[in-house]
Design a protein around this motif. Sequence first.
Motif, PDB file in Angstrom:
ATOM      1  N   ASP A 163       0.826  -1.318   0.173  1.00  0.00           N
ATOM      2  CA  ASP A 163       0.029   0.039  -0.091  1.00  0.00           C
ATOM      3  C   ASP A 163       0.786   1.250   0.018  1.00  0.00           C
ATOM      4  N   ASP A 164       0.171   2.213  -0.230  1.00  0.00           N
ATOM      5  CA  ASP A 164       0.961   3.582  -0.651  1.00  0.00           C
ATOM      6  C   ASP A 164       1.665   4.157   0.629  1.00  0.00           C
ATOM      7  N   GLU A 165       1.166   4.044   1.789  1.00  0.00           N
ATOM      8  CA  GLU A 165       1.804   4.386   3.367  1.00  0.00           C
ATOM      9  C   GLU A 165       2.796   3.544   3.461  1.00  0.00           C
ATOM     10  N   ARG A 166       2.783   2.387   3.207  1.00  0.00           N
ATOM     11  CA  ARG A 166       4.148   1.579   3.543  1.00  0.00           C
ATOM     12  C   ARG A 166       5.363   1.706   2.493  1.00  0.00           C
ATOM     13  N   ARG A 167       4.900   1.888   1.090  1.00  0.00           N
ATOM     14  CA  ARG A 167       5.869   2.159   0.365  1.00  0.00           C
ATOM     15  C   ARG A 167       6.517   3.666   0.710  1.00  0.00           C
ATOM     16  N   ARG A 168       5.497   4.538   1.192  1.00  0.00           N
ATOM     17  CA  ARG A 168       6.161   6.092   1.404  1.00  0.00           C
ATOM     18  C   ARG A 168       7.256   5.753   2.522  1.00  0.00           C
ATOM     19  N   ALA A 169       6.774   5.010   3.582  1.00  0.00           N
ATOM     20  CA  ALA A 169       7.615   5.024   4.881  1.00  0.00           C
ATOM     21  C   ALA A 169       9.060   4.413   4.474  1.00  0.00           C
ATOM     22  N   PHE A 170       8.839   3.092   3.585  1.00  0.00           N
ATOM     23  CA  PHE A 170      10.119   2.501   3.032  1.00  0.00           C
ATOM     24  C   PHE A 170      11.048   3.402   2.140  1.00  0.00           C
ATOM     25  N   LEU A 171      10.648   4.190   1.351  1.00  0.00           N
ATOM     26  CA  LEU A 171      11.210   5.057   0.655  1.00  0.00           C
ATOM     27  C   LEU A 171      11.896   5.976   1.590  1.00  0.00           C
ATOM     28  N   GLU A 172      11.304   6.845   2.617  1.00  0.00           N
ATOM     29  CA  GLU A 172      11.783   7.696   3.474  1.00  0.00           C
ATOM     30  C   GLU A 172      13.047   6.813   4.159  1.00  0.00           C
ATOM     31  N   GLY A 173      12.950   5.509   4.657  1.00  0.00           N
ATOM     32  CA  GLY A 173      14.080   4.968   5.042  1.00  0.00           C
ATOM     33  C   GLY A 173      15.142   4.859   3.897  1.00  0.00           C
ATOM     34  N   ILE A 174      14.921   4.540   3.011  1.00  0.00           N
ATOM     35  CA  ILE A 174      15.767   4.204   1.877  1.00  0.00           C
ATOM     36  C   ILE A 174      16.713   5.728   1.663  1.00  0.00           C
ATOM     37  N   VAL A 175      15.774   6.814   1.660  1.00  0.00           N
ATOM     38  CA  VAL A 175      16.292   8.120   1.602  1.00  0.00           C
ATOM     39  C   VAL A 175      17.646   8.520   2.652  1.00  0.00           C
ATOM     40  N   ARG A 176      17.271   8.099   3.899  1.00  0.00           N
ATOM     41  CA  ARG A 176      17.964   8.045   5.012  1.00  0.00           C
ATOM     42  C   ARG A 176      19.203   7.267   4.848  1.00  0.00           C
ATOM     43  N   ARG A 177      19.051   6.138   4.448  1.00  0.00           N
ATOM     44  CA  ARG A 177      20.132   5.194   4.237  1.00  0.00           C
ATOM     45  C   ARG A 177      20.956   5.639   3.038  1.00  0.00           C
ATOM     46  N   ALA A 178      20.568   6.168   1.920  1.00  0.00           N
ATOM     47  CA  ALA A 178      21.449   6.892   0.848  1.00  0.00           C
ATOM     48  C   ALA A 178      22.350   8.015   1.326  1.00  0.00           C
ATOM     49  N   ALA A 179      21.511   8.630   2.510  1.00  0.00           N
ATOM     50  CA  ALA A 179      22.393   9.724   3.095  1.00  0.00           C
ATOM     51  C   ALA A 179      23.404   9.284   3.940  1.00  0.00           C
ATOM     52  N   ARG A 180      23.551   7.962   4.110  1.00  0.00           N
ATOM     53  CA  ARG A 180      24.619   7.445   4.847  1.00  0.00           C
ATOM     54  C   ARG A 180      24.291   7.247   6.492  1.00  0.00           C
TER      55      ARG A 180
END
Length: 304
Positions: A58-75
């Motif tokens: 669902d959209d909510e979980r995908r958004r939460a996942f991608l926010e986590g991905i952005v944080r990890r991409a920022a190291r």
Amino acid sequence: MESSSGTGRQYTCREVYEEGAAMLAELEDGRLDARLLLDHFCGITVNRLLADPESPVDDERRRAFLEGIVRRAAREPLAYIIGEQSFMGLPFVVSEDVLIPEQDTENLVEEALRLIDDNSRILDLCTGSGCILLSLLRYTNGCVGVGSDISAAALNIARKNACNLGLSEQASWVEGDLFSALSQIPGNGNEEGKPVFDLIISNPPYIPTRVIGTLAPEVRCSEPRLALDGGEDGLDFYRRIIREAPGYLVIGGRLMLEIGYDQAQAVSSLLEQAGYYGIEILKDYGGNDRIATAVCSMAQKEKN
């Protein structure tokens, strides 16, 4: 396929995972990190991803996942994003207020478990998340311990971990600069009214100040500098702990310290000059010098 929220197309777990993995492509373990974040934010394990890659997210979980991905991409370290790190087979809450428990430190705990007896009194200096003390309490019988740290925020994390592991009755926590924090603990056998312990253990800050800027971004930019900086030569905390520990150890009590891979000779010399005996340097799984251990002598107790 339309999403139930009406915001557009429905993504499958395979698509969501691949989207995140692509954003972490520059990281050595990017695909693994994406799988772990997918599990954390979407509840999709690697087994489910492989067995049913077309299941919807669902959209909510995908958004939460991608926010986590952005944080990890920022190291930002994965453990801080997830909020937990496994250590000695136990789950520990972590935050940016504490160092992330590392496998090297498991060597320290394992050696301590080999050397101490049940019903021991343990002091963990620079306790951080409490992972060292709480692991020792969990895997021994009848031991009690004190964790000290200069950071109140770190001690709050340690208390949460003690509660989660059912060890709150065996562990107490005191705030202060190394041994000065122990003024809050009543004496338990020392003539001067100081608390005394069978084991003092610590993973203190030991990175030379000049080296911190060369560390990986996950460490130098995210982990608390207070828990890293060991002074100009990295030995500031060792000097203080080695000098003061005999005043809080029973005769024959043991001091155990995690050390940097290139600090064995310097720390051994400090221990020898301070009058300890049974000095040993133990290696980690990678074959690097990692632990210094020594025993408090009667002469040291008389001197203190």
